[in-house]
Design a protein around this motif. Structure first.
Motif, PDB file in Angstrom:
ATOM      1  N   VAL A  99     -10.087  -0.154  -0.168  1.00 21.44           N
ATOM      2  CA  VAL A  99     -10.585   1.135  -0.994  1.00 21.44           C
ATOM      3  C   VAL A  99     -11.436   2.225   0.096  1.00 21.44           C
ATOM      4  O   VAL A  99     -11.183   3.255   0.093  1.00 21.44           O
ATOM      5  CB  VAL A  99     -11.607   1.067  -2.207  1.00 21.44           C
ATOM      6  CG1 VAL A  99     -12.139   2.147  -2.808  1.00 21.44           C
ATOM      7  CG2 VAL A  99     -10.869   0.031  -3.366  1.00 21.44           C
ATOM      8  N   ASN A 100     -12.130   1.419   0.869  1.00 20.76           N
ATOM      9  CA  ASN A 100     -12.818   2.170   1.950  1.00 20.76           C
ATOM     10  C   ASN A 100     -12.547   1.496   3.280  1.00 20.76           C
ATOM     11  O   ASN A 100     -12.551   2.475   4.262  1.00 20.76           O
ATOM     12  CB  ASN A 100     -14.324   2.069   1.977  1.00 20.76           C
ATOM     13  CG  ASN A 100     -14.745   2.666   0.609  1.00 20.76           C
ATOM     14  OD1 ASN A 100     -14.715   3.867   0.360  1.00 20.76           O
ATOM     15  ND2 ASN A 100     -15.360   2.047  -0.405  1.00 20.76           N
ATOM     16  N   CYS A 122      -8.038   3.631   1.454  1.00 19.23           N
ATOM     17  CA  CYS A 122      -7.104   4.431   0.900  1.00 19.23           C
ATOM     18  C   CYS A 122      -7.798   5.577  -0.069  1.00 19.23           C
ATOM     19  O   CYS A 122      -7.251   6.726   0.016  1.00 19.23           O
ATOM     20  CB  CYS A 122      -6.046   3.545  -0.406  1.00 19.23           C
ATOM     21  SG  CYS A 122      -5.030   2.398   0.589  1.00 19.23           S
ATOM     22  N   TYR A 123      -8.841   5.299  -0.558  1.00 21.14           N
ATOM     23  CA  TYR A 123      -9.701   6.326  -1.553  1.00 21.14           C
ATOM     24  C   TYR A 123     -10.305   7.403  -0.336  1.00 21.14           C
ATOM     25  O   TYR A 123      -9.775   8.442  -0.587  1.00 21.14           O
ATOM     26  CB  TYR A 123     -10.857   5.645  -2.077  1.00 21.14           C
ATOM     27  CG  TYR A 123     -11.962   6.415  -2.591  1.00 21.14           C
ATOM     28  CD1 TYR A 123     -11.665   7.109  -3.794  1.00 21.14           C
ATOM     29  CD2 TYR A 123     -13.181   6.662  -2.026  1.00 21.14           C
ATOM     30  CE1 TYR A 123     -12.299   8.008  -4.307  1.00 21.14           C
ATOM     31  CE2 TYR A 123     -14.169   7.697  -2.425  1.00 21.14           C
ATOM     32  CZ  TYR A 123     -13.685   8.245  -3.576  1.00 21.14           C
ATOM     33  OH  TYR A 123     -14.544   9.183  -4.362  1.00 21.14           O
ATOM     34  N   LYS A 124     -10.758   6.792   0.863  1.00 22.20           N
ATOM     35  CA  LYS A 124     -11.217   7.967   1.794  1.00 22.20           C
ATOM     36  C   LYS A 124      -9.898   8.852   2.229  1.00 22.20           C
ATOM     37  O   LYS A 124     -10.110   9.915   2.296  1.00 22.20           O
ATOM     38  CB  LYS A 124     -11.927   7.107   2.993  1.00 22.20           C
ATOM     39  CG  LYS A 124     -13.146   6.749   2.738  1.00 22.20           C
ATOM     40  CD  LYS A 124     -13.564   5.990   4.006  1.00 22.20           C
ATOM     41  CE  LYS A 124     -14.994   5.393   3.767  1.00 22.20           C
ATOM     42  NZ  LYS A 124     -15.697   4.644   5.085  1.00 22.20           N
ATOM     43  N   ILE A 166     -13.399   6.829 -10.004  1.00 24.32           N
ATOM     44  CA  ILE A 166     -12.445   6.372  -9.389  1.00 24.32           C
ATOM     45  C   ILE A 166     -12.491   5.442  -8.541  1.00 24.32           C
ATOM     46  O   ILE A 166     -11.710   4.270  -8.354  1.00 24.32           O
ATOM     47  CB  ILE A 166     -11.730   7.558  -8.663  1.00 24.32           C
ATOM     48  CG1 ILE A 166     -11.218   8.480  -9.973  1.00 24.32           C
ATOM     49  CG2 ILE A 166     -10.539   7.367  -7.868  1.00 24.32           C
ATOM     50  CD1 ILE A 166     -10.747   9.909  -9.274  1.00 24.32           C
ATOM     51  N   GLU A 167     -13.587   5.482  -7.626  1.00 27.66           N
ATOM     52  CA  GLU A 167     -13.957   4.511  -6.397  1.00 27.66           C
ATOM     53  C   GLU A 167     -14.103   3.198  -7.113  1.00 27.66           C
ATOM     54  O   GLU A 167     -13.516   2.392  -6.468  1.00 27.66           O
ATOM     55  CB  GLU A 167     -15.007   4.995  -5.453  1.00 27.66           C
ATOM     56  CG  GLU A 167     -15.290   4.143  -4.440  1.00 27.66           C
ATOM     57  CD  GLU A 167     -16.472   4.700  -3.509  1.00 27.66           C
ATOM     58  OE1 GLU A 167     -16.601   4.015  -2.481  1.00 27.66           O
ATOM     59  OE2 GLU A 167     -16.968   5.715  -3.908  1.00 27.66           O
ATOM     60  N   TRP A 177      -0.699  -2.300  -4.405  1.00 29.81           N
ATOM     61  CA  TRP A 177      -1.648  -1.979  -3.533  1.00 29.81           C
ATOM     62  C   TRP A 177      -0.680  -2.335  -2.236  1.00 29.81           C
ATOM     63  O   TRP A 177      -0.949  -1.357  -1.242  1.00 29.81           O
ATOM     64  CB  TRP A 177      -2.638  -2.928  -3.481  1.00 29.81           C
ATOM     65  CG  TRP A 177      -3.977  -2.452  -4.079  1.00 29.81           C
ATOM     66  CD1 TRP A 177      -4.550  -2.774  -5.346  1.00 29.81           C
ATOM     67  CD2 TRP A 177      -4.857  -1.528  -3.799  1.00 29.81           C
ATOM     68  NE1 TRP A 177      -5.540  -2.095  -5.801  1.00 29.81           N
ATOM     69  CE2 TRP A 177      -5.798  -1.425  -4.882  1.00 29.81           C
ATOM     70  CE3 TRP A 177      -4.981  -0.734  -2.595  1.00 29.81           C
ATOM     71  CZ2 TRP A 177      -6.963  -0.527  -4.831  1.00 29.81           C
ATOM     72  CZ3 TRP A 177      -6.040   0.013  -2.287  1.00 29.81           C
ATOM     73  CH2 TRP A 177      -7.192   0.118  -3.497  1.00 29.81           C
ATOM     74  N   LYS A 198      -8.904  11.257  -0.518  1.00 27.30           N
ATOM     75  CA  LYS A 198     -10.113  12.103  -0.856  1.00 27.30           C
ATOM     76  C   LYS A 198     -10.029  13.205   0.330  1.00 27.30           C
ATOM     77  O   LYS A 198     -10.415  14.359   0.081  1.00 27.30           O
ATOM     78  CB  LYS A 198     -11.702  11.344  -0.962  1.00 27.30           C
ATOM     79  CG  LYS A 198     -12.646  12.311  -1.196  1.00 27.30           C
ATOM     80  CD  LYS A 198     -14.085  11.845  -1.375  1.00 27.30           C
ATOM     81  CE  LYS A 198     -15.103  12.648  -1.756  1.00 27.30           C
ATOM     82  NZ  LYS A 198     -15.295  13.628  -0.830  1.00 27.30           N
ATOM     83  N   GLU A 200     -15.251  11.247  -9.075  1.00 23.71           N
ATOM     84  CA  GLU A 200     -15.324  10.313  -7.677  1.00 23.71           C
ATOM     85  C   GLU A 200     -15.711   9.138  -7.764  1.00 23.71           C
ATOM     86  O   GLU A 200     -15.114   8.064  -7.400  1.00 23.71           O
ATOM     87  CB  GLU A 200     -15.726  11.335  -6.404  1.00 23.71           C
ATOM     88  CG  GLU A 200     -15.153  12.524  -6.197  1.00 23.71           C
ATOM     89  CD  GLU A 200     -15.635  13.391  -5.211  1.00 23.71           C
ATOM     90  OE1 GLU A 200     -16.870  12.695  -4.624  1.00 23.71           O
ATOM     91  OE2 GLU A 200     -15.138  14.359  -4.771  1.00 23.71           O
ATOM     92  N   LEU A 241     -10.813   1.650  -8.502  1.00 27.38           N
ATOM     93  CA  LEU A 241     -10.175   1.069  -7.523  1.00 27.38           C
ATOM     94  C   LEU A 241     -10.450  -0.106  -7.140  1.00 27.38           C
ATOM     95  O   LEU A 241      -9.941  -0.823  -6.694  1.00 27.38           O
ATOM     96  CB  LEU A 241      -9.952   2.030  -6.303  1.00 27.38           C
ATOM     97  CG  LEU A 241      -8.998   3.327  -6.609  1.00 27.38           C
ATOM     98  CD1 LEU A 241      -9.218   4.328  -5.488  1.00 27.38           C
ATOM     99  CD2 LEU A 241      -7.575   3.021  -6.959  1.00 27.38           C
ATOM    100  N   THR A 242     -11.873  -0.202  -6.757  1.00 29.63           N
ATOM    101  CA  THR A 242     -12.615  -1.503  -6.232  1.00 29.63           C
ATOM    102  C   THR A 242     -12.285  -2.540  -7.391  1.00 29.63           C
ATOM    103  O   THR A 242     -11.845  -3.834  -6.716  1.00 29.63           O
ATOM    104  CB  THR A 242     -14.127  -1.239  -6.129  1.00 29.63           C
ATOM    105  OG1 THR A 242     -14.222  -0.261  -5.182  1.00 29.63           O
ATOM    106  CG2 THR A 242     -14.631  -2.480  -5.457  1.00 29.63           C
TER     107      THR A 242
END
Length: 229
Positions: free
Chosen positions: A151-152, A181-183, A114-115, A139, A186, A111, A118-119
């Motif tokens: 991302v967040n 998008c990550y949140k 990946i975060e 994106w 997940k 996790e 992505l950042t």
């Protein structure tokens, strides 16, 4: 085992593998379609070659080849094809279980990786958009498709938030998608974790049944003295 039971087993195996082959071809075709439109490789620069389209193409190819072996081996009652089908299914099942166990054991590390990746990808895209504000990339596609931003959160884009972060042509901070998008990914995975686990168990059951069916036919052909037809 009576001949009628063996015929039933044979044609059941043929039907199941035919359905799996059609599913594999569909997945393969969808993966090729995504590759021709957008590979999404820029989202994970460290794993650029393991993007969604490539994964679908590899999965579709494996499913298509293995199911074709099973279908042809059962239809022709060929021992060589049946034992090849059994070995490939066994290897595939071991690989799936190994990947699943690894993901469970190192969940937090994956996790975090990946975060961070992505950042890194977003920062590269942000620099590109500063040079060309009309530049459209992966994106923009992801944010428009999944109604997420950054991302967040939208703050990841700093002052230059792209238009894909909202559903209107002229965005205001109040109109940006509130979730990153990550949140969002997940959260979706956490909500569907049990479904994914049940799907994995169901897939393993199908693979075990396929191995049992192929070995049963293989043993019957061996006892019948038909050889490697």
């Amino acid at each position: 085992m009576s001949q009628s039971c063996l015929n039933c087993l044979k044609y059941t195996m043929c039907a199941v593998n035919l359905v799996c082959w059609l599913c594999g071809v569909s997945v393969l075709g969808f993966g090729i379609y995504l590759m021709t439109n957008s590979s999404f490789s820029s989202l994970m620069p460290t794993l650029a070659y393991l993007n969604v389209p490539n994964f679908l193409v590899i999965t579709g190819t494996i499913v298509t080849c293995i199911s074709f072996l099973g279908f042809l081996g059962a239809l022709k009652e060929n021992r060589c094809l049946l034992i090849s089908y059994f070995i490939l299914l066994f290897i595939l099942m071991l690989a799936e279980l190994s990947i699943a166990c690894t993901l469970l054991v190192y969940e937090e590390k994956y996790e975090k990786f990946i975060e961070e990746d992505l950042t890194k990808s977003l920062n590269q895209t942000r620099d590109q958009k500063q040079k060309d504000s009309k530049h459209i990339d992966d994106w923009d596609t992801i944010q428009s498709l999944f109604h997420c931003c950054g991302v967040n959160s939208s703050s990841d884009w700093k002052p230059n938030v792209p238009a894909s972060c909202c559903g209107t042509s002229s965005c205001t901070p109040q109109e940006y998608w509130s979730e990153g998008c990550y949140k969002k990914f997940k959260s979706w995975f956490d909500n569907n974790f049990l479904s994914a686990g049940a799907g994995m168990i169901g897939l393993c059951i199908i693979e075990v049944l396929g191995m049992c069916f192929s070995m049963t036919l293989f043993c019957h052909i061996s006892r019948s003295g038909l050889g490697y037809k």
